[in-house]
Design a protein around this motif. Structure first.
Motif, mmCIF file in Angstrom:
data_model
loop_
_atom_site.group_PDB
_atom_site.id
_atom_site.type_symbol
_atom_site.label_atom_id
_atom_site.label_comp_id
_atom_site.label_asym_id
_atom_site.label_seq_id
_atom_site.Cartn_x
_atom_site.Cartn_y
_atom_site.Cartn_z
ATOM 1 N N VAL A 256 0.849 -1.194 0.000
ATOM 2 C CA VAL A 256 0.000 0.000 0.000
ATOM 3 C C VAL A 256 0.884 1.245 0.000
ATOM 4 O O VAL A 256 1.795 1.387 0.814
ATOM 5 C CB VAL A 256 -0.935 0.010 1.223
ATOM 6 N N VAL A 257 0.610 2.135 -0.933
ATOM 7 C CA VAL A 257 1.348 3.399 -1.052
ATOM 8 C C VAL A 257 0.377 4.537 -0.750
ATOM 9 O O VAL A 257 -0.638 4.689 -1.437
ATOM 10 C CB VAL A 257 1.966 3.565 -2.452
ATOM 11 N N VAL A 258 0.689 5.301 0.298
ATOM 12 C CA VAL A 258 -0.151 6.433 0.690
ATOM 13 C C VAL A 258 0.649 7.707 0.487
ATOM 14 O O VAL A 258 1.753 7.846 1.018
ATOM 15 C CB VAL A 258 -0.618 6.312 2.154
ATOM 16 N N THR A 259 0.123 8.640 -0.280
ATOM 17 C CA THR A 259 0.793 9.909 -0.553
ATOM 18 C C THR A 259 -0.189 11.052 -0.346
ATOM 19 O O THR A 259 -1.411 10.845 -0.332
ATOM 20 C CB THR A 259 1.338 9.950 -1.989
ATOM 21 N N GLU A 260 0.356 12.243 -0.186
ATOM 22 C CA GLU A 260 -0.471 13.441 -0.047
ATOM 23 C C GLU A 260 -0.477 14.179 -1.379
ATOM 24 O O GLU A 260 0.584 14.477 -1.949
ATOM 25 C CB GLU A 260 0.059 14.342 1.064
ATOM 26 N N ARG A 261 -1.641 14.469 -1.874
ATOM 27 C CA ARG A 261 -1.768 15.173 -3.147
ATOM 28 C C ARG A 261 -1.637 16.663 -2.878
ATOM 29 O O ARG A 261 -2.550 17.314 -2.391
ATOM 30 C CB ARG A 261 -3.116 14.856 -3.787
ATOM 31 N N GLY A 262 -0.495 17.203 -3.247
ATOM 32 C CA GLY A 262 -0.219 18.595 -2.915
ATOM 33 C C GLY A 262 0.429 18.689 -1.539
ATOM 34 O O GLY A 262 0.533 17.708 -0.792
#
Length: 756
Positions: A256-262
């Motif tokens: 699972v890859v969790v990133t913040e958009r912006g």
């Protein structure tokens, strides 16, 4: 240097080349620094190995295509959630803002979304610790099954019913196994009417049916399975595996890859890749729902904790209020009602306010004591405020002592009632507010975009894979061409031959496409094709054979006889091509020429002139016929042929006889030039025998065909027998355009104008 009739520059015997040059790699002139390869030489190497380059490129493209066919496609799904600054509740209570807290940073929320606790709930909800797949044929079975479309089952080729070929599926709702069967693949065979048989590593484990529990127990193993659906032909097998829950969670946590958009937007994107498009969408959706549920539970738990503490204080506060009211009633019954003065009323109001504030501070300290120690700044600030209120209360109590006794008692009792009533009502109001907050909590997280089932795989991508495969194949082919050129010790440069053997190169004969066409026409039609010298006198190869004629003229000036032996290290060099065309150009120069086919093992010169093999050398040496019958004319003026005759069992003995020597001596007197086409020097001894009878020895070499050691060994073998090689002919030089000068020898076409 000199020129022949065509104007082509040729080297004289023993002359050194004007500009000796090394090959591109590994073979620089001795005694000089290694020359740097030029761009033209690099291009020549690549062009020379073009079939190798194209072959390796085709191999790599085929490997890339096989990878695309065998590689299971990977699908990607994602879900977008927003972490808001504050929770949206029914009421906004300033008193509870500190207790409920603010939004955690995005980094913390991303780690929470990938936490083991959250992923464990997803694994349990979707049953990800159970893997079930059809058993496919090794290597290609899974790829073939993926090609099947439609609801029907694919037919099993060659009777391989035990394997799945497309359309098979199984749904395992529950699977419990003993520890020794964890991570062990279990084979589930589907029989007629939904019968199931579970096979373990050591044999059968359980039997049952689809839609009913399947159980099996033994001394060490235990299997409990429930299959709700199975679609397959009778005899088809499935592979079912129970994975360790911790291992599944660890793999999911890494995947699972969790990133913040912006930056600092609070928009989080969770992405996951998997082979099953429906399962990957279900996993990320379940992950988002579990994260949302956890966030709501976490925030409602904070309100519930405060609510539980306040509810625990309500009974004692209610009891205190009842005791204070009872004391007031008893006092009034004994003493009657007492009217308070203005001063007493003011002190009463002030005392009530101080007591209320003290009670609230005590409640806050009790609530915060579970979070902070007494040395925490918040706890120390509350203690200081509490000490100030106690000082004020002590000052008021001291002033109240000056009141009359009856008024003092009445004031104290009224104070206790009012303080108890205010505290009870305050806590009761907060309890009601917290109950509303708990029931109306929605959390600080909302799902912006749910996961959708992907239809196109993210990998492998056909176009990039094939492009990379082609690029790698071309690079590997070019590298292999350079490596082959650097490692192989073949002769393709006249300078190298002259340096390695000391034998001058009389002529370099380029490759002739016209000659290739003539040979193909002869093989296709079965008829005699004309010699290249007759069919196309202006061909570049014939022009260079004319330069060989000029060099041969100078070599024969001091020779005792006019017998010229044309030989070579081995077969397949174009030796016969050089011999017949050299004979033609010599005859065209008003010289009587006899071409003798001295290869009594595999000679074929008679085919070039459309004649039969017999009679020839064998019959002439054996005195079966006369020279007038053995030597036959050809279609070309002044050119006669003495073919091999019948193939004798002892060619070396015939050639070593005195009779053969007398035949050559007689021919030398009757003809201007006698060309003797000999067998290969390194193959048989016949070539050495015939070479001893010639005055001029020409060695035919094929460009890019002979190792330098082979050429040097040929010259050495001749020298050991007292035979001197006068010159070499480098045949079949593959050079066109600017590449023609790669070896320091230049070829130009200079054809005559056609007559009007």
């Amino acid at each position: 240097m000199t020129r022949d009739e065509s104007g082509t520059v040729v080297g004289l015997p023993g002359a050194e080349p004007d500009a000796p040059r090394a090959r591109a790699f590994g073979r620089a002139p001795s005694g000089s620094g290694e020359a740097e390869p030029t761009l033209a030489e690099l291009v020549r190497i690549v062009r020379g190995g073009r079939w190798l380059v194209m072959g390796l490129a085709a191999v790599f493209v085929a490997l890339g295509s096989a990878y695309l066919f065998l590689k299971a496609p990977i699908y990607e799904a994602n879900v977008v959630v927003q972490v808001e600054d504050h929770a949206t509740t029914v009421t906004r209570l300033d008193e509870l803002s500190a207790a409920l807290g603010e939004k955690p940073p995005s980094d913390a929320e991303m780690e929470l979304m990938r936490s083991r606790t959250l992923l464990e709930s997803v694994v349990d909800e979707l049953g990800l610790d159970v893997e079930a797949r059809p058993r496919t044929f090794p290597v290609v079975g899974a790829a073939v099954a993926r090609l099947h479309e439609g609801p029907d089952l694919a037919a099993a080729p060659l009777g391989l019913d035990a394997y799945a070929w497309g359309g098979e599926r199984i749904v395992v709702k529950r699977l419990q196994v003993s520890d020794d069967l964890l991570d062990e693949p279990l084979r589930v065979d589907v029989g007629v009417d939904g019968r199931l048989e579970v096979q373990g590593p050591r044999g059968p484990l359980a039997r049952g049916r689809v839609g009913a529990p399947v159980e099996g127990h033994s001394d060490r193993t235990r299997v409990e399975m429930y299959v709700s659906d199975a679609v397959a032909r009778p005899g088809t097998s499935f592979v079912v595996t129970k994975r360790r829950r911790s291992d599944v969670v660890d793999r999911l946590q890494r995947a699972v890859v969790v990133t913040e958009r912006g930056k600092k937007t609070g928009i989080l994107v969770a992405e996951l890749e998997d082979r099953d498009p429906e399962r990957v969408a279900a996993i990320v959706d379940a992950l988002a729902q579990a994260y949302l549920r956890q966030n709501v539970e976490r925030r409602s738990a904070e309100a519930a904790k405060t609510l539980a503490f306040l509810e625990s204080q309500l009974p004692s506060l209610k009891g205190s209020l009842a005791s204070a009211e009872s004391a007031v009633n008893s006092y009034q019954q004994r003493k009657g009602t007492v009217d308070l003065s203005r001063e007493a009323q003011a002190m009463l109001d002030r005392t009530v306010e101080v007591e209320r504030q003290l009670s609230e501070l005590q409640l806050q300290r009790s609530e915060l004591s579970d979070r902070f120690t007494d040395q925490h700044p918040t706890m120390m600030a509350l203690k200081e405020k509490e000490d100030r209120l106690r000082s004020q209360r002590a000052a008021i109590n001291a002033r109240m002592k000056d009141l009359p006794e009856k008024e003092l008692d009445s004031t104290r009792l009224a104070r206790d009632v009012k303080v108890a009533n205010d505290m009870y009502m305050t806590v009761l109001n907060k309890v009601q507010e917290l109950r509303v907050v708990k029931s109306g909590t929605v959390g600080t997280v909302r799902i912006v975009d749910h996961a959708v089932v992907p239809h196109e795989p993210t990998s492998p991508r056909p176009l990039p894979v094939l492009a990379v495969s082609l690029l790698l194949g071309l690079c590997a082919g070019v590298a292999a061409a350079f490596a082959r050129d650097a490692l192989e010790d073949v002769a393709s440069d006249p300078d190298e031959i002259e340096r390695a053997t000391g034998v001058p190169v009389y002529a370099t004969v380029p490759h002739s496409p016209r000659q290739v066409g003539l040979v193909r026409r002869r093989h296709r039609r079965g008829a005699r094709a004309p010699l290249l010298a007759a069919a196309d006198p202006g061909d570049l190869a014939i022009e260079n054979i004319r330069s060989l004629r000029t060099s041969l003229h100078f070599a024969l000036v001091d020779a005792p006889t006019n017998v010229v032996a044309i030989s070579g290290p081995g077969p397949g060099l174009g030796k016969s091509f050089v011999a017949v065309n050299l004979a033609h150009v010599l005859a065209a120069a008003e010289r009587r020429v006899l071409l003798v086919d001295g290869d009594l093992r595999r000679g074929r010169l008679h085919r070039a002139f459309g004649l039969s093999r017999e009679p020839g050398v064998s019959e002439l040496v054996g005195q079966a016929i006369s020279a007038e019958l053995a030597i036959r004319g050809t279609d070309y003026p002044r050119l006669d042929l003495l073919s091999t005759g019948h193939i004798p069992p002892n060619p070396a003995d015939l050639l070593a006889s005195d009779r053969f020597q007398r035949i050559l001596a007689d021919a030398s007197r009757r003809y201007d030039v006698v060309l003797l086409d000999t067998p290969p020097i390194l193959a048989v001894t016949d070539g050495l025998i015939e070479a001893r009878l010639a005055s001029v020895i020409l060695l035919v070499l094929r460009a890019g065909h002979h190792p330098l050691r082979e050429i040097a060994l040929t010259v050495k073998r001749l020298a050991q027998n007292g035979i001197k090689v006068h010159g070499a002919v480098l045949n079949d030089v593959m050079a066109r355009g600017k590449d023609a000068a790669y070896a320091g020898y230049y070829h130009y076409e200079y054809r005559s104008l056609k007559a009007d």
